[in-house]
Design a protein around this motif. Structure first.
Motif, short mmCIF file in Angstrom:
data_model
loop_
_atom_site.label_atom_id
_atom_site.label_comp_id
_atom_site.label_asym_id
_atom_site.label_seq_id
_atom_site.Cartn_x
_atom_site.Cartn_y
_atom_site.Cartn_z
N LEU A 16 0.89 -1.27 -0.16
CA LEU A 16 -0.09 -0.08 0.12
C LEU A 16 0.83 1.27 -0.11
O LEU A 16 0.67 2.03 -0.65
N PRO A 65 2.78 -0.87 13.79
CA PRO A 65 3.49 -1.18 14.87
C PRO A 65 4.46 -0.49 15.50
O PRO A 65 5.12 0.68 15.23
N LYS A 109 -10.18 3.18 4.59
CA LYS A 109 -9.64 2.06 3.75
C LYS A 109 -11.05 1.22 3.52
O LYS A 109 -11.69 1.13 4.33
N THR A 165 -7.52 -3.33 4.51
CA THR A 165 -6.09 -2.97 4.12
C THR A 165 -5.88 -3.70 2.66
O THR A 165 -5.14 -3.16 1.84
N ARG A 171 1.57 -9.16 14.95
CA ARG A 171 2.92 -9.46 14.32
C ARG A 171 4.05 -8.52 15.29
O ARG A 171 3.90 -7.41 15.48
N PRO A 179 6.96 -6.04 12.53
CA PRO A 179 6.09 -6.03 11.43
C PRO A 179 6.85 -6.06 10.19
O PRO A 179 6.56 -6.82 9.28
N ARG A 204 5.77 -8.63 7.60
CA ARG A 204 5.12 -8.44 6.57
C ARG A 204 6.19 -9.01 5.39
O ARG A 204 5.46 -9.56 4.22
#
Lengths: 238, 498
Positions: A12, A56, A102, B258, B425, B428, B432
């Protein structure tokens, strides 16, 4: 214009950065988490921060609060996947300027980003004018005295940045900071060359006029004091 | 059987007890009153018989006989009497003495009572032996003349008195019953007020408002305290479950939105301005990859929902799977991934019996669990390292312990408690880059919990991570049909795609 994009979803972030660069010629820096975003925002070189909420290390809301706590006035556009009015009220009250849920429309995001930048610089309309100079930020076109001036993307970006604050002196460093992201090599010579070209092109559109971009030696550039003159003329007229 | 209200049951119980005690009171009072009244009646009879005895006078004849002098005798007119002398001679009797019944009492008859019917009325008659001394002034103390007095009086009024008293008691008891019935109902209604208040409070609890604060009185009432506590703890658990569910739904929505946002932005980016065919092709590839991620996310969420649903619906699965063969299966499938990472997977099953160890898991779930853990370990292993699988049998606890150990970068201690959380997570960038939606370990945990086992993760940053799975052995369960390799192939394909 330089935008900080704080978004942990890599794909994104890539898309948004590409869209902002492609469509508006913004310089975009990406931060993958809240702390990195906080670090980058600390440089105070951004004209807009696009902030995801679920991040995060440091979530978007906390980052926003940190920004506002240290009096950072940079406009913030929040991206959220959460629904609920309370959330939005809380965000706006915490100092967010706008939000998008979103999944959003890329065009809308770009439009909102532009509007926020504009607002952040005190302009209400996408058409920016300074005396005989007319900049259409939507079409990215420039006219002087009605004559279309063909500018390179960088030249346009410099002009757009200058025209937001006529009379204000921008140092080369500031221009560099606001027009290039970290992916670029920083060379103040680059700015000099671009400004020189920009000045030539603008002056060519109205032969015989005073140079529209003034070079303040050792301090930087500013859009010609024609604006000042215009103001004086305006006062005389009224 | 029809279920009656507690109030109805209590009231009827109280009234029944009251009725029983009223009957007892009536019975006892009847006996008591009879005793008292007849005792008094007997005393009166005794006295009157004495009066009759007193009326026996010296007849002043040659034989010194006695006679009954009725002149001073004042007795109730309905009473009857008879006096005999020692020879059985009748000295006198009242006018209303039933002649038919008259026969001289046997001389030997002892003192006592007898019953007579006079004109249809029942009489109680006292029989007394008495004596008169005739001419007591004569030398020798006079002559002793023995007489027998029979004196009777009707018993009707005594019975009337007795019945009157019993009636009084009976009426009193009935009145008491009549009064206490509604009184108890009212008192019960009042007494059960806390219960109704509690119910009203509980009725206000809903999925949106879990506020349940029972009054202190309800907490202190011994009968209500257990109910109150039970309700409170149930509500707390429900609220926790609800909150968790809500968080999950919200997290799931966030992830899905997302993922959709990525796809949408990829497509819109492509449409921002005209591009070369090569750029379009690359863009379409990216969009496809983004869509694939969305698809994987949905698949994982569905898997998690299936496993969690299963454990919610039926507890432990009813099938068993050989753990060792499952491990070999998974390891073989993940060979390519391991090779790509230049990681060696080593298996160690020291117990000979362990080869046949079966755990209470369906083959599909077992493979899902093992391959997920193995893939995790491989992904987080540095090149040229070993992923160690150890299988230890714990016969005492009837459990098998599976340890999967990697020598990767380890997990931040702060993140460790959350690794099994859904959508969590830890790092991340790492998560990811490995494409995880933060569901893999949550799925593993759900699978293990479904089999009534436990899963633990220990990690030392920089040294590596060890997953310890404890699964109860299943010896009686039927063997599960072999798993499709589909789930595992997906994971591999998933990985290779990235």
């Amino acid at each position: 214009m330089r935008v900080l994009l704080v978004e942990d979803e890599v794909r994104l972030a890539d898309n948004l950065a590409a869209a902002l660069r492609d469509s508006s010629g913004f310089a975009v820096d990406c931060a993958p988490d809240g702390l990195a975003g906080d670090d980058l925002a600390g440089n105070r070189c951004y004209d807009l921060i696009v902030l995801d909420l679920m991040l995060p290390k440091l979530d978007g809301l906390s980052l926003l609060r940190r920004l506002r706590a240290r009096q950072d006035p940079t406009p913030v556009l929040i991206l959220t996947a959460r629904e609920g009015k309370e959330n939005i009220v809380q965000l706006l009250n915490a100092g967010a300027d706008d939000y998008l849920a979103k999944p959003f429309d890329l065009g809308e995001l770009i439009a909102r980003a532009k509007a926020l930048i504009r607002r952040g610089k005190g302009a209400a309309h996408p058409m920016l004018t300074a005396l005989d100079l007319e900049v259409n930020t939507l079409e990215q076109s420039v006219r002087r005295n009605g004559v279309l001036v063909d500018l390179s993307p960088t030249e346009y970006r410099i002009l757009e940045y200058l025209i937001h604050h006529p009379r204000k002196i921008f140092s080369k460093r500031e221009l560099l900071e606001h027009l290039y992201d970290y992916n670029w090599e920083h060379h103040s010579n680059v700015i000099e060359a671009h400004v020189s070209n920009l000045r030539k092109k603008l002056d060519a559109a109205l032969p015989g006029a005073d140079p529209i971009i003034e070079t303040m030696r050792g301090r930087g550039y500013r859009l010609a004091s024609e604006a000042e003159r215009a103001e004086i003329q305006g006062q005389e007229r009224s | 059987m029809k279920t009656r209200s507690i109030a109805f049951r209590l009231i009827s119980a109280v009234l029944l007890v009251e009725l029983a005690s009223a009957l007892l009171v009536i019975f006892l009072s009847w006996g008591y009153e009879r005793h008292i009244h007849f005792h008094a009646f007997d005393v009166i009879l005794h006295g009157r018989a004495d009066s009759v005895l007193g009326a026996v006078q010296d007849a002043e004849d040659a034989e010194d006989n006695v006679m009954l002098d009725r002149a001073d005798l004042h007795l109730p007119p309905e009473d009857i009497y008879e006096v005999y002398d020692a020879h059985g001679r009748l000295l006198g009797r009242s006018s209303n003495w039933p002649v038919a019944a008259s026969n001289a009492p046997p001389r030997q008859a002892r003192d006592g009572f007898l019953h007579l019917d006079v004109n249809g009325h029942r009489y109680r008659v006292i029989l007394r032996h008495g004596s008169r001394i005739v001419d007591p002034d004569e030398p020798g103390g006079g002559k002793l003349r023995r007489v027998v007095v029979l004196y009777g009086a009707p018993t009707a009024h005594v019975w009337n008195a007795i019945f009157g008293a019993v009636e009084f008691y009976a009426a009193g008891s009935l009145l008491l019953l009549a009064v206490t019935g509604p009184l108890i109902a009212w008192l019960l209604h009042r007494g059960l007020l806390p219960l109704r208040q509690l119910a009203a409070l509980a009725a206000h609890v809903s999925a949106d408002s879990w506020q349940f604060s029972p009054p202190a009185s309800a907490r202190k009432t011994p009968e209500l305290a257990p109910l109150t506590h039970a309700m409170e703890s149930v509500l707390q658990r429900l609220e926790r479950a609800f909150t968790q569910q809500r968080i999950f739904v919200s997290d799931a929505a966030h992830e899905l939105k997302t993922a959709v946002a990525v796809v949408k932005s990829s497509l819109q980016l492509l449409g921002l301005h005209k591009r070369t065919p090569a750029e379009y092709e690359a863009g379409i590839d990216r969009c496809l990859a983004d869509t694939q991620r969305l698809e994987d996310l949905v698949a994982k969420m569905l898997t998690l929902a299936r496993v969690e649903d299963g454990s919610a619906a039926g507890g432990a699965p009813l099938q068993a799977t050989g753990l060792v063969s499952c491990l070999r299966h998974a390891a073989a499938h993940l060979d390519t991934v391991a090779a790509l990472h230049r990681v060696r997977v080593a298996m160690e099953t020291p117990d000979v019996e362990a080869a046949g160890v079966r755990v209470a898991l369906g083959a599909e779930d077992c493979l899902l669990l093992v391959s997920n853990l193995l893939l995790n370990a491989i992904q987080h292993s540095p090149p040229e390292s070993i992923v160690q699988i150890r299988l230890v049998l714990n016969p005492a606890e009837k459990a098998a312990e599976l340890l999967i150990e990697d020598h990767g970068e380890g997990i931040d201690p702060a993140a460790l408690p959350h690794v099994f959380d859904r959508f969590y997570r830890g790092d991340p960038s790492r998560a990811r880059s490995t494409g995880g939606a933060g569901l893999g370990l949550a799925i593993c945990k759900a699978v293990v919990e479904r089999a009534a086992g436990s899963i633990q993760l220990t990690s030392q940053p920089g040294q590596g991570t060890t997953v310890a799975v404890r699964l109860p052995l299943a010896t009686e369960l039927p063997a599960s049909p072999p798993a499709h390799s589909a789930s595992i192939n997906e994971s591999v394909a998933d990985f290779l795609r990235r």
